[in-house]
Design an enzyme around this catalytic site. Structure first.
Site, PDB file in Angstrom:
ATOM      1  N   ARG A   4       0.822  -1.217   0.000  1.00  0.00           N
ATOM      2  CA  ARG A   4       0.000   0.000   0.000  1.00  0.00           C
ATOM      3  C   ARG A   4       0.858   1.270   0.000  1.00  0.00           C
ATOM      4  O   ARG A   4       0.630   2.220  -0.748  1.00  0.00           O
ATOM      5  CB  ARG A   4      -0.931  -0.027   1.220  1.00  0.00           C
ATOM      6  CG  ARG A   4      -1.950   1.078   1.318  1.00  0.00           C
ATOM      7  CD  ARG A   4      -3.020   1.039   0.235  1.00  0.00           C
ATOM      8  NE  ARG A   4      -2.670   1.818  -0.942  1.00  0.00           N
ATOM      9  CZ  ARG A   4      -3.016   1.523  -2.185  1.00  0.00           C
ATOM     10  NH1 ARG A   4      -3.712   0.457  -2.462  1.00  0.00           N
ATOM     11  NH2 ARG A   4      -2.651   2.273  -3.180  1.00  0.00           N
TER      12      ARG A   4
ATOM     13  N   LYS B 123       2.942  25.240  -4.452  1.00  0.00           N
ATOM     14  CA  LYS B 123       1.716  24.660  -3.889  1.00  0.00           C
ATOM     15  C   LYS B 123       1.842  23.144  -3.863  1.00  0.00           C
ATOM     16  O   LYS B 123       1.135  22.416  -4.568  1.00  0.00           O
ATOM     17  CB  LYS B 123       0.501  25.110  -4.696  1.00  0.00           C
ATOM     18  CG  LYS B 123       0.266  26.611  -4.550  1.00  0.00           C
ATOM     19  CD  LYS B 123      -0.824  27.109  -5.456  1.00  0.00           C
ATOM     20  CE  LYS B 123      -0.961  28.623  -5.318  1.00  0.00           C
ATOM     21  NZ  LYS B 123      -1.704  29.229  -6.401  1.00  0.00           N
TER      22      LYS B 123
ATOM     23  N   LYS C 242       6.169  40.032  -5.094  1.00  0.00           N
ATOM     24  CA  LYS C 242       4.726  39.961  -5.359  1.00  0.00           C
ATOM     25  C   LYS C 242       4.034  41.238  -4.892  1.00  0.00           C
ATOM     26  O   LYS C 242       4.671  42.108  -4.310  1.00  0.00           O
ATOM     27  CB  LYS C 242       4.135  38.750  -4.636  1.00  0.00           C
ATOM     28  CG  LYS C 242       4.683  37.439  -5.137  1.00  0.00           C
ATOM     29  CD  LYS C 242       3.898  36.294  -4.549  1.00  0.00           C
ATOM     30  CE  LYS C 242       3.885  35.141  -5.505  1.00  0.00           C
ATOM     31  NZ  LYS C 242       2.579  34.536  -5.644  1.00  0.00           N
TER      32      LYS C 242
ATOM     33  N   GLU D 199       6.185  40.244 -10.060  1.00  0.00           N
ATOM     34  CA  GLU D 199       4.796  40.009 -10.448  1.00  0.00           C
ATOM     35  C   GLU D 199       4.146  41.348 -10.799  1.00  0.00           C
ATOM     36  O   GLU D 199       4.283  42.312 -10.038  1.00  0.00           O
ATOM     37  CB  GLU D 199       4.067  39.369  -9.263  1.00  0.00           C
ATOM     38  CG  GLU D 199       2.624  39.071  -9.515  1.00  0.00           C
ATOM     39  CD  GLU D 199       1.946  38.575  -8.243  1.00  0.00           C
ATOM     40  OE1 GLU D 199       2.032  37.379  -7.961  1.00  0.00           O
ATOM     41  OE2 GLU D 199       1.342  39.398  -7.532  1.00  0.00           O
TER      42      GLU D 199
ATOM     43  N   ASP E 145       0.193  38.436 -13.615  1.00  0.00           N
ATOM     44  CA  ASP E 145      -0.705  37.772 -12.680  1.00  0.00           C
ATOM     45  C   ASP E 145      -2.161  37.995 -13.049  1.00  0.00           C
ATOM     46  O   ASP E 145      -2.613  39.142 -13.132  1.00  0.00           O
ATOM     47  CB  ASP E 145      -0.425  38.293 -11.267  1.00  0.00           C
ATOM     48  CG  ASP E 145      -1.198  37.496 -10.233  1.00  0.00           C
ATOM     49  OD1 ASP E 145      -1.299  36.264 -10.394  1.00  0.00           O
ATOM     50  OD2 ASP E 145      -1.713  38.104  -9.275  1.00  0.00           O
TER      51      ASP E 145
END
Ligand code: 13P
Ligand code: SF4
Length: 635
Positions: free
Chosen positions: A104, A139, A171, A199, A222
């Site tokens: 597993r 992320k 940013k 950005e 962005d």
């Protein structure tokens, strides 16, 4: 991938493996220990239940070995390779209790990483006709950064920064503290060695970022609309690489890439992972093994005798190509198809190749393909309707497009496009004769319309001395203006192969550094930037001839499909033959032709039934034959 890369993956995976085993097995696997004898030895087969890209085999192997060091793990594919449902991914053998206890956890790692690689490949394929690269983000699952980003690379994506320490990314929250220009100045002073990305959220901010000298290394657009992105590309005019970020979906990514940006970052690659469906079958092995199937195919071949000819392209699987009576590149196979009198031609290649054989077949001959859905990504980038729409524009600009242009279609195209060329006094070419065909075409009329592969067209024309400013890349959404069209001698369709598109100029630099003296040889479907850096370029047959003729000890880095590269290495152990790319690319659709499917077609033939016969409607076949015969006459 290199040994160092695998080592660093395993270093990052080790604590995660320990944690996962502690969580899942703890003091022991109660069920297996209760039921299985301590000395039981089992065999397991890890099989793909759905199509996808494999990533994480070294991690899965490490899990089995961590549970029991005597477990043997045999991988049947490489990380980065696409698999079809039912395909054997790996086999494990060893102490039964350990095998079942590890199953597993090993699959959890492998399925998650393969899920990331699979989704990444979908995005990479969606933008293959453009120059945009797909990037990941931060992320990632906490703790799994190295594994997640490795899986993205196996999918063909590139990694954005690893963490907060290896790149400056300014940013809106940083900019809020005082504006773009002072923020960049402060970052440059504090970290002069780190690349800086800024950005921007509007064209006004973009202009501010572009005014900075020395310029920043990248600008991120962005959450901009497509129209704003297009304007940003035009304002930037290549001065700074541009990245698009923010809610890019699989459906929308191709249009975003078509704006001309350099990078597209996609958080979903690692934050919305859907595990690839893999399972481990233990003990029972239901599928017929390759040796059994091979003897079945050999028996069927001898039953069908001279009524049957099998043609095989160089990208085919080893167990399939072993049965080819004629093996070759697409030019040789097209010729072979015209030479045989066999009643049945079974084509082990992709659909356009079988279709070419069917167009050239004599009356009474039947062409069959083991998998009728084995298409070609490149061929699918041009439909008759889209090419006809472009031709109509040329007609409007010149009045009589037929007098001005010779259409050339690469053989990797539908029968309908070959027929289009036949109707307009055009011709087919392959990677083996593109220069000869282009030469002929330009003798007939002043200009050429070349489809579907922009790279083969550009690379060939460039080598013939045609300057880049005389070539025009067509844009399906926004046809070029009449002035640009009038200046072009060669119009290139914006198609590309998703396999050859994965070779990048950085790969050439990397192999030259790692293997001094290496010869880099690539297929002309690779991008111009890669071909220009290579030592040689040519069709699959040309690549094979060069390796065969080289003295022992020669080192090769090859920019074409990886089954061919692996086979060359096996057949020439006296030389070093490696893929040019760090993650060797395989052609998924060529891999769809499997031994069970070949056996099925032959079995049906022996029983008097035609399955997967490739037929071309008579009118289309007539005109397509004209364009193909013109090519064959050119030699
Ligand atoms: P060759 O004609 O060189 O065999 O190439 C066919 C092909 O599909 C390359 O991707
Ligand atoms: Fe088509 Fe590319 Fe596969 Fe060749 S390698 S068959 S061009 S998808």
């Amino acid at each position: 991938m290199t040994k160092q890369e695998v080592d660093s993956l395993l270093r990052a995976a080790q604590p995660l493996i320990d944690l996962a085993i502690a969580e899942d097995i703890g003091p022991g696997d109660a069920t297996s220990e209760a039921i299985l004898a301590a000395d039981a030895v089992l065999k397991g087969r890890i099989v793909a239940k759905s199509a996808g890209v494999i990533a994480g085999l070294p991690v899965a192997e490490a899990v089995f070995r961590r549970v029991h060091p005597d477990i043997e793990f045999i991988a049947h594919v490489d990380d980065g390779q696409e698999v079809v449902p039912g395909e054997l991914v790996a086999e494990v053998r060893g102490p039964g209790r350990g095998l079942l206890a590890a199953e597993r956890t090993a699959l959890n790692f492998l399925q998650r990483m393969s899920g990331i690689a699979t989704l990444t490949r979908r995005f990479v394929d969606a933008v293959a006709c453009t120059s945009a690269a797909i990037l990941d983000t931060r992320k990632t699952l906490p703790g799994y950064r190295v594994l997640d980003k490795y899986a993205v690379r196996m999918g063909g994506g590139l990694n954005h920064r690893m963490s907060l320490y290896d790149m400056i990314l300014i940013k809106d929250n940083h900019i809020a503290a005082g504006g773009i220009i002072p923020a960049v100045a402060r970052a440059r002073t504090a970290c002069p060695d780190l690349p800086i990305e800024v950005e921007v959220r509007s064209l006004d901010e973009l202009c501010q970022a572009l005014s900075i000298t020395p310029s920043v290394e990248r600008i991120m657009l962005d959450n901009m609309s497509l129209e704003e992105i297009r304007q940003a590309v035009s304002i930037t005019a290549g001065r700074v690489p541009l990245e698009v970020s923010g809610n890019i979906t699989l459906e929308g990514v191709a249009e975003a890439a078509a704006t001309g940006v350099d990078y597209i970052s996609v958080g979903a690659l690692t934050h919305s992972v859907k595990a690839l469906d893999l399972s481990m079958e233990v003990g029972r092995v239901e599928e017929t093994s390759i040796p059994d199937l091979s003897s079945r195919v050999a028996r069927l071949k001898s039953i069908l005798g001279e009524r049957l000819v099998i043609l095989g392209h160089h990208y085919q699987r080893d167990e399939v190509i072993a049965f080819a009576d004629f093996r070759g590149d697409s030019l040789k196979l097209a010729r072979d198809a015209t030479q045989t009198d066999a009643e049945f031609i079974v084509f082990c290649g992709v659909h356009f190749m079988a279709e070419t054989a069917a167009i050239l077949a004599k009356p009474g001959q039947h062409v069959l393909i083991p998998d009728a859905t084995a298409g070609c990504y490149l061929a699918d980038t041009a439909t008759l309707e889209a090419v006809q729409a472009a031709w109509d524009v040329l007609e409007t600009v010149f009045g009589d497009a037929d007098a001005e242009f010779t259409p050339i279609t690469y053989v990797n195209s539908s029968a309908a496009l070959k027929a289009f060329c036949g109707r307009h006094n055009g011709v087919v070419c392959t990677s083996g004769n593109a220069a000869k065909v282009l030469d002929w075409a330009l003798e007939q009329r002043p200009r050429v319309f070349f489809f579907p592969d922009q790279h083969l067209g550009r690379n060939t024309a460039k080598r013939m001395g045609i300057p880049l400013h005389e070539m025009l890349l067509w844009n399906v959404h926004y046809p070029p203006n009449p002035e640009a069209i009038r200046q072009a001698r060669v119009i290139l369709w914006p198609g590309a192969c998703n396999v050859h598109q994965r070779f990048r100029p950085e790969h050439v630099a990397a192999v030259r550094e790692r293997f001094p003296g290496v010869r880099v040889i690539v297929h002309p479907e690779c991008k111009m930037e890669v071909v220009d850096l290579a030592d040689d370029v040519g069709s699959t047959a040309h690549i094979i001839r060069q390796v065969e003729a080289a003295p022992p000890g020669t080192r090769w880095a090859i920019g074409t499909e990886s089954r061919l590269v692996h086979r060359l290495q096996r057949e020439h152990p006296e030389q070093l033959v490696i893929s040019l790319a760090d993650v060797p690319p395989f052609c998924r659709t060529m891999g769809q032709i499997t031994l069970p499917k070949l056996a099925h077609v032959l079995e049906a033939l022996a029983g008097g039934e035609l399955v997967n016969e490739v037929c071309v409607e008579a009118e289309t076949a007539h005109w397509a034959r004209k364009a193909l015969e013109r090519m064959l006459e050119l030699g």
